[in-house]
Design a protein around this motif. Structure first.
Motif, PDB file in Angstrom:
ATOM      1  N   PRO A 116       0.817  -1.216   0.000  1.00  0.00           N
ATOM      2  CA  PRO A 116       0.000   0.000   0.000  1.00  0.00           C
ATOM      3  C   PRO A 116       0.853   1.269   0.000  1.00  0.00           C
ATOM      4  O   PRO A 116       1.923   1.302   0.590  1.00  0.00           O
ATOM      5  CB  PRO A 116      -0.828  -0.115   1.284  1.00  0.00           C
ATOM      6  N   TRP A 120      -1.665   4.559   3.236  1.00  0.00           N
ATOM      7  CA  TRP A 120      -2.771   3.611   3.373  1.00  0.00           C
ATOM      8  C   TRP A 120      -2.281   2.376   4.136  1.00  0.00           C
ATOM      9  O   TRP A 120      -1.264   1.803   3.810  1.00  0.00           O
ATOM     10  CB  TRP A 120      -3.278   3.225   1.988  1.00  0.00           C
ATOM     11  N   GLU A 121      -3.027   1.992   5.166  1.00  0.00           N
ATOM     12  CA  GLU A 121      -2.668   0.811   5.946  1.00  0.00           C
ATOM     13  C   GLU A 121      -3.550  -0.345   5.539  1.00  0.00           C
ATOM     14  O   GLU A 121      -4.760  -0.317   5.750  1.00  0.00           O
ATOM     15  CB  GLU A 121      -2.849   1.085   7.441  1.00  0.00           C
ATOM     16  N   ALA A 122      -2.949  -1.339   4.934  1.00  0.00           N
ATOM     17  CA  ALA A 122      -3.717  -2.504   4.514  1.00  0.00           C
ATOM     18  C   ALA A 122      -2.772  -3.676   4.324  1.00  0.00           C
ATOM     19  O   ALA A 122      -1.587  -3.508   4.073  1.00  0.00           O
ATOM     20  CB  ALA A 122      -4.459  -2.207   3.219  1.00  0.00           C
ATOM     21  N   LYS A 123      -3.312  -4.852   4.495  1.00  0.00           N
ATOM     22  CA  LYS A 123      -2.549  -6.076   4.262  1.00  0.00           C
ATOM     23  C   LYS A 123      -2.962  -6.602   2.903  1.00  0.00           C
ATOM     24  O   LYS A 123      -4.110  -7.026   2.719  1.00  0.00           O
ATOM     25  CB  LYS A 123      -2.878  -7.079   5.374  1.00  0.00           C
ATOM     26  N   GLY A 133      -8.853  -5.847   0.165  1.00  0.00           N
ATOM     27  CA  GLY A 133      -8.326  -4.528   0.530  1.00  0.00           C
ATOM     28  C   GLY A 133      -8.750  -3.448  -0.449  1.00  0.00           C
ATOM     29  O   GLY A 133      -9.007  -2.315  -0.057  1.00  0.00           O
TER      30      GLY A 133
END
Length: 190
Positions: A116, A120-123, A133
């Motif tokens: 990301p 942006w915080e995402a796995k 996501g």
DNA sequence: GCGTCGATGGCA
DNA sequence: GCCATCGACGCG
């Protein structure tokens, strides 16, 4: 002294056009490593740098859905390039692919993982998590990937370190299970 | 750290 | 009865 074009384009990401997706699945899968996936949804823009892809070929490729022939599910794969092929796997996860090559050939590239951007915080460390996501579901099956809501960008100045391996999760695919069609950016931690 | 396994639904 | 998956759990 004229301004150098390369200096210009090197600083600003440019959108990938339809022509990018008319190449072979392996070429596109490799070329997408390091590129940026962009999604506009509900007024929010999500971006992530692609670090893992896989190429799926036409009906001769036993790992490809197209090897089961043209069905309701695979209809998008057999259509024109530059569209998203999204399907459900294991009853839980959606998978984001891009149809490539020429219409009717049924080649596609699976987007497997990304990093990301823009805080942006995402796995996004696998195809199921990536689609989740980005908010991509089967509702997006068939949409263009050169439009406003879903598209790809260049990543000027970024140089991926690409490794090539067999594809994941296709042990059943006989002689095709070892085909070198998975592309990974070694700069990313997977 | 690694192997195993259940969840869950559309598909042929 | 398969899956282009993920995360939880049990080891020790």
């Amino acid at each position: 002294m004229p301004r150098l074009d390369s200096a210009n384009t090197a600083t600003r990401p440019t959108k990938l056009g339809l022509g990018f997706f008319r190449a072979s699945a392996a070429e596109v899968a490799r070329a997408l490593i390091g590129k940026v996936l962009v999604r506009h949804v509900e007024g929010v823009r999500l971006r992530a740098r692609i670090v893992e892809t896989e190429a799926y070929l036409g009906p001769q490729d036993l790992a490809s859905h197209s090897s089961r022939g043209r069905t309701r599910r695979t209809e998008t794969m057999f259509g024109p390039p530059g569209r998203a092929y999204v399907y459900l796997i294991y009853g839980i996860y959606d998978m984001l692919n891009v149809v490539v090559g020429t219409e009717g050939e049924a080649h596609a590239v699976l987007i497997r993982a990304a990093v990301p951007l823009d805080g942006w915080e995402a796995k996004l460390t696998g195809p199921g998590l990536l689609a989740r996501g980005f908010g991509v579901t089967r509702a997006e099956n068939g949409v263009t990937v050169t439009g406003k809501e879903l598209y790809f960008q260049t990543s000027p100045g970024y140089r991926p370190n690409i490794a090539i391996t067999p594809r994941i999760g296709i042990e059943y695919a006989k002689e095709w299970k070892d085909a070198p069609l998975r592309f990974v950016d070694e700069n990313a931690i997977t």
